[in-house]
Structure formats: structure tokens, C-alpha cells
Design a protein around this motif. Sequence first.
Motif, PDB file in Angstrom:
ATOM      1  N   GLU A 119      14.894 -71.381 -10.530  1.00  0.00           N
ATOM      2  CA  GLU A 119      15.717 -70.265 -10.057  1.00  0.00           C
ATOM      3  C   GLU A 119      16.076 -70.524  -8.598  1.00  0.00           C
ATOM      4  OE1 GLU A 119      13.249 -66.901 -10.703  1.00  0.00           O
ATOM      5  OE2 GLU A 119      13.630 -66.825 -12.873  1.00  0.00           O
ATOM      6  N   ALA A 120      17.348 -70.746  -8.337  1.00  0.00           N
ATOM      7  CA  ALA A 120      17.800 -71.032  -6.979  1.00  0.00           C
ATOM      8  C   ALA A 120      17.699 -69.767  -6.132  1.00  0.00           C
ATOM      9  CB  ALA A 120      19.230 -71.550  -7.000  1.00  0.00           C
ATOM     10  N   ILE A 121      16.927 -69.830  -5.060  1.00  0.00           N
ATOM     11  CA  ILE A 121      16.691 -68.636  -4.237  1.00  0.00           C
ATOM     12  C   ILE A 121      17.861 -68.351  -3.305  1.00  0.00           C
ATOM     13  CG2 ILE A 121      14.193 -68.873  -4.341  1.00  0.00           C
ATOM     14  CD1 ILE A 121      14.224 -70.129  -1.608  1.00  0.00           C
ATOM     15  N   GLY A 193      12.218 -81.705   1.054  1.00  0.00           N
ATOM     16  CA  GLY A 193      11.189 -80.672   1.029  1.00  0.00           C
ATOM     17  C   GLY A 193      10.889 -80.189   2.427  1.00  0.00           C
ATOM     18  N   ASP A 194      10.544 -78.907   2.574  1.00  0.00           N
ATOM     19  CA  ASP A 194      10.319 -78.360   3.910  1.00  0.00           C
ATOM     20  C   ASP A 194       8.894 -77.842   4.090  1.00  0.00           C
ATOM     21  OD1 ASP A 194      10.174 -75.842   2.758  1.00  0.00           O
ATOM     22  OD2 ASP A 194      11.826 -74.977   3.886  1.00  0.00           O
ATOM     23  N   LYS A 195       8.660 -77.196   5.216  1.00  0.00           N
ATOM     24  CA  LYS A 195       7.330 -76.775   5.650  1.00  0.00           C
ATOM     25  C   LYS A 195       6.733 -75.679   4.775  1.00  0.00           C
ATOM     26  CE  LYS A 195       5.085 -74.756   9.742  1.00  0.00           C
ATOM     27  NZ  LYS A 195       5.293 -74.289  11.122  1.00  0.00           N
ATOM     28  N   LEU A 196       7.554 -74.826   4.186  1.00  0.00           N
ATOM     29  CA  LEU A 196       7.051 -73.668   3.443  1.00  0.00           C
ATOM     30  C   LEU A 196       7.175 -73.814   1.932  1.00  0.00           C
ATOM     31  CD1 LEU A 196       8.262 -70.746   5.747  1.00  0.00           C
ATOM     32  CD2 LEU A 196       6.031 -71.860   5.658  1.00  0.00           C
ATOM     33  N   GLY A 197       7.196 -75.043   1.446  1.00  0.00           N
ATOM     34  CA  GLY A 197       7.146 -75.278   0.007  1.00  0.00           C
ATOM     35  C   GLY A 197       8.480 -75.245  -0.701  1.00  0.00           C
ATOM     36  N   ARG A 198       9.570 -75.260   0.049  1.00  0.00           N
ATOM     37  CA  ARG A 198      10.888 -75.228  -0.589  1.00  0.00           C
ATOM     38  C   ARG A 198      11.384 -76.639  -0.867  1.00  0.00           C
ATOM     39  NH1 ARG A 198      11.717 -71.972   4.103  1.00  0.00           N
ATOM     40  NH2 ARG A 198      11.457 -69.749   3.701  1.00  0.00           N
ATOM     41  N   VAL A 199      12.177 -76.781  -1.927  1.00  0.00           N
ATOM     42  CA  VAL A 199      12.829 -78.037  -2.273  1.00  0.00           C
ATOM     43  C   VAL A 199      14.326 -77.769  -2.353  1.00  0.00           C
ATOM     44  CG1 VAL A 199      13.132 -79.826  -4.027  1.00  0.00           C
ATOM     45  CG2 VAL A 199      10.840 -78.969  -3.505  1.00  0.00           C
ATOM     46  N   ASP A 211      28.001 -74.979  -0.402  1.00  0.00           N
ATOM     47  CA  ASP A 211      28.530 -76.296  -0.012  1.00  0.00           C
ATOM     48  C   ASP A 211      27.773 -77.416  -0.717  1.00  0.00           C
ATOM     49  OD1 ASP A 211      30.406 -75.181   1.820  1.00  0.00           O
ATOM     50  OD2 ASP A 211      28.798 -74.963   3.296  1.00  0.00           O
ATOM     51  N   GLY A 212      27.436 -77.210  -1.975  1.00  0.00           N
ATOM     52  CA  GLY A 212      26.725 -78.221  -2.746  1.00  0.00           C
ATOM     53  C   GLY A 212      25.221 -78.155  -2.626  1.00  0.00           C
ATOM     54  N   VAL A 213      24.672 -77.133  -1.936  1.00  0.00           N
ATOM     55  CA  VAL A 213      23.225 -77.021  -1.711  1.00  0.00           C
ATOM     56  C   VAL A 213      22.630 -75.954  -2.622  1.00  0.00           C
ATOM     57  CG1 VAL A 213      21.431 -76.419  -0.044  1.00  0.00           C
ATOM     58  CG2 VAL A 213      23.390 -77.796   0.677  1.00  0.00           C
ATOM     59  N   LEU A 214      21.548 -76.316  -3.302  1.00  0.00           N
ATOM     60  CA  LEU A 214      20.745 -75.377  -4.089  1.00  0.00           C
ATOM     61  C   LEU A 214      19.315 -75.433  -3.566  1.00  0.00           C
ATOM     62  CD1 LEU A 214      22.016 -76.135  -7.715  1.00  0.00           C
ATOM     63  CD2 LEU A 214      22.572 -74.144  -6.318  1.00  0.00           C
ATOM     64  N   LEU A 215      18.673 -74.277  -3.440  1.00  0.00           N
ATOM     65  CA  LEU A 215      17.337 -74.199  -2.855  1.00  0.00           C
ATOM     66  C   LEU A 215      16.362 -73.564  -3.841  1.00  0.00           C
ATOM     67  CD1 LEU A 215      15.716 -74.731  -0.236  1.00  0.00           C
ATOM     68  CD2 LEU A 215      16.211 -72.363   0.419  1.00  0.00           C
ATOM     69  N   PHE A 216      15.185 -74.182  -3.971  1.00  0.00           N
ATOM     70  CA  PHE A 216      14.142 -73.700  -4.877  1.00  0.00           C
ATOM     71  C   PHE A 216      12.817 -73.633  -4.113  1.00  0.00           C
ATOM     72  CE2 PHE A 216      17.290 -76.211  -7.112  1.00  0.00           C
ATOM     73  CZ  PHE A 216      17.682 -75.382  -8.144  1.00  0.00           C
TER      74      PHE A 216
END
Length: 484
Positions: A119-121, A193-199, A211-216
Motif C-alpha cells: 500500500e503506497a503511503i 531505503g530510509d531511516k524510518l523503515g520506508r522503501v 513524478d514516478g515515485v511510490l513510497l511504502f
Amino acid sequence: MQDDPKSLKKEKDIDQFVDVGLSEYELERLENIRQNQAFLSTIDLLQASEELKELSRKKASQKGLKRLQREPVVKDLLPSRKSLRLQHKEAETLTLPKEKPTYTQPQFVKKAAGPLPMEAINMEEGFTLSSQLQQLCSEESTQDRKTALDLKDYRAALKSMRITADQVAKVVYDRTFSVAFHPSTSSLFMATGDKLGRVGLWNMGGACGDDGVLLFQPHSRPVCCLSFSPACSHQLLSLSYDGSLRCMDLNKALFEDVYDISDGLKTFDFLSHDCSTLLVGNWDGEVAIVDRRTPGNSHESLHSMDPKTLRCVSVHPLQRQYFAVAESWTVNIYDSRCLKKCKSSSVCELSGHSKSISSAYFSPHTGDRVLTTCMDDTIRIYDTSAMTGNSPLLTSIRHNVHTGRYLSKLSAVWDPKLEACFGVGSMARVRQVQVFHESGELLHTFTDQDNLSTVQSIVAFHPTRNALAGGNASGRLHVFTDWC
């Protein structure tokens, strides 16, 4: 050259004071002002000053994720403080606490074990992955179709790579800890991947998402290791400090459980060619062998290495029974067929480091070299062709790797397109990414005054295309490429 209108106006202003009866000193002062203004207009200093102000107001790339909307902070209205002295009251007697207050670490709520839906946040509820994106991620790996480059052609390819404003995007919200390229050649598709567990996934030039970005968010702590599966390109494996290793399957639209412990996972690599078996390392100096074909999310075997720390594991690309482990101040190479529960004997040792080691990687084609990055500000290349005893040091390169606490550590990584070349970020004030030959020769420096203004702590190369990505502390990816 035409006179500046502003200087002409000042001359008229000075002339009108001559008849007023000013003193000789005041007239001389006004004449100096006029001459200074005339000089400044000839060297265009005022215009240069305006241009510098415009550059200072330049904003970071606005492509990618939109600004994170935070909940407004509601402050409690407290009664105004009044002086006890003015109220003719005795001062309060304050006593110090008997024990010092203890600092408590922030609590991270770990995701529940088991598969998680993709689910993309950053998208509205009900969003589904496009078939175009799924088709892109399912393209077969082109790793076996690489064309061999000589050093001259490789250097020319590096010089042809550029960066533009469209090649910079915010892919995650916080500090970048890991970056990986998808092997597709039809489009530049990256994960970070970032500091708080996001990909974050970024299809450069794509229309899906921001702009082509999906975040999970499949994890709750830093995602320190990412890799697309060479055997199944629609799968992305992500490992986090929170103790979870998951596999994002774009065909199933799920984050599946692969391996799970309480906390402290650090690194992983593929132990088999079909990517069914993994080598996973944790902060406690243990290495686990995980078979993805076995039901559950546990390991097949667990082996204690260095009890102090374990930073990185790397599997030999051809002889996959061998793997390198960065342990404290040395790198040891082990044979997975001869591992014991504890105190396993190494096949060979890479010594000479005087501080902790950030990373150690086998060269991508033959495994005859190991590239290490050490906190003693040195990048080293070892000869591991013999794989016996103490491997000789080939090259030592001085390189500042002290990033401080707010930047991810710099790590040199091989370019999979050419066996003997590697890239690394830099702490130099002109922000840059450098590419070296194993001999220590600096082949190319990637810089761009307009589109590269931050330290690129994490870098990654595309396996077949001329493309290099760098991630910074604010979650932006910067891509240099010759992509048309």
C-alpha cells in the motif's frame, strides 16, 4: 559602454549640492562616492551581487514526494508566570532529585510478522500498481548480456554521463541508507531505503505516483540493505535494523516475510545462484544461513563470528561457498561448508586496517579482488585470487570517510560493468562522486554546480547501463547517466 542610469542620477544629486554652500570636505566626500559608483558600474559588481543572491535562494529539487503533512501541534495555554517577590511571598524551596533521570530510547513499533500488502503511503487509499510498472519490474535480468569494456571506453562513458533537474527526485522522506538499481534496460528504475523503515521506488520519467515515485513502509527502523533478486527481477529484498528481512513481490503486490529476529539485522547477500539461499549478518556478530524454500521465517543455521561487531557480508560471485565478513579491524573469508556454531576458522585474512571497517565487497566478475572501506580514512583493494593465508594488499587510497552522526557512512562499491573500477561519495566541499581504478587512479569525478549540492553518502551503479545514483541525507536521489 553606456553609463549606468543609477550613477547618472547620483552625479545629478551631487551637482545640485554645489550651489547650496557645502564645505570643501563634504564636496570631496560626495565626489568620492560618485567615483566609487562609477567604478562599480564598470565591473558589474552590483549585477553579480544580485546573481549571487538568486543562487542562494535556489531551492532543492521539488520532483518526487510532496512535502510531508504533519499534524499541527496544539500547545496548552498555561497561566502567566508572576513574580513571588512582587506578590510579597516567600520563595519556594526546590530540592534536587536523588537520582539522575535516565534517558529512554525512542520506541519503534515493529511491523507484524507475515505478509504485508503493498500500500503506497503517498497515494490515496485503494491505489493499485499499474500493469506497466509490473511489466517493467518483470523484465528479465540482462546481467549475462553485458558487453566487455576496456578502460579507455569506460572512461569515455563516464565523461558522457550528465545530470539534469529531472534526474533529481525526493524518493523517501528521511536519510538514505541504501540504494539499488533494477536491471531493466528499457527504463531507469531504482529503489531506496530510509531511516524510518520506508522503501521508495522511482521510475525515472514515469507517470505513476508522485513524478514516478511510490513510497511504502514495510519496516520501522533504517533499511540498511536492498537488492533486486538477480534470478527474479520482480522481487526486491529489504533488510532493516528492526530485525526483519522482507521480499517485495510486485507480481503479488506483497511484502513477504523471509527472515525475522528481535532486532539488529545489518547486511545480507545471495548465497546461491538461484537466490533461494541467503547469508544474513546481524549486529551481534552472527551469520545466519536462510533458505527461502523452507516454510517460516527462521534460519537453517546460525554461526557466531566476531562478538564485537559485524558490518558487512559479501559472497564470492563464482565460488559461492566463500564469503567475506567485515569484523572489527579485519576482514575474514570463510567457507560455508566448514562453518561451526562458534569459532569457525577462516580461509584467509585481509589485515592492515587500524579502525573499524564499514564495508568489504568481492569484485563482481571474478572475485579476485576485495574492496574495503575503513574508518581510518583509507580505501583498500586486496588480491584474493589465491584464497589462502593472508591476502596481499594491492592498493591503498586515502579518502575522508568521516561523515558524522547525521550522514550515512561512505562505502566504496564496485561497478558491475567493469571488474576493476569502483565509485564512492566524497566529503569534499565541491560535492561530488568519484570513480577510481583498482590501481588507485582517479578516472572521473561527477560534479554539477546546479544539481548536486549535497554529500552523496550512498552510491550505486546500474548493472548494464551507464548510470550512477547517489542518495543524500534528505532522501533525494541524484542520477548521472547518458540516457537520452
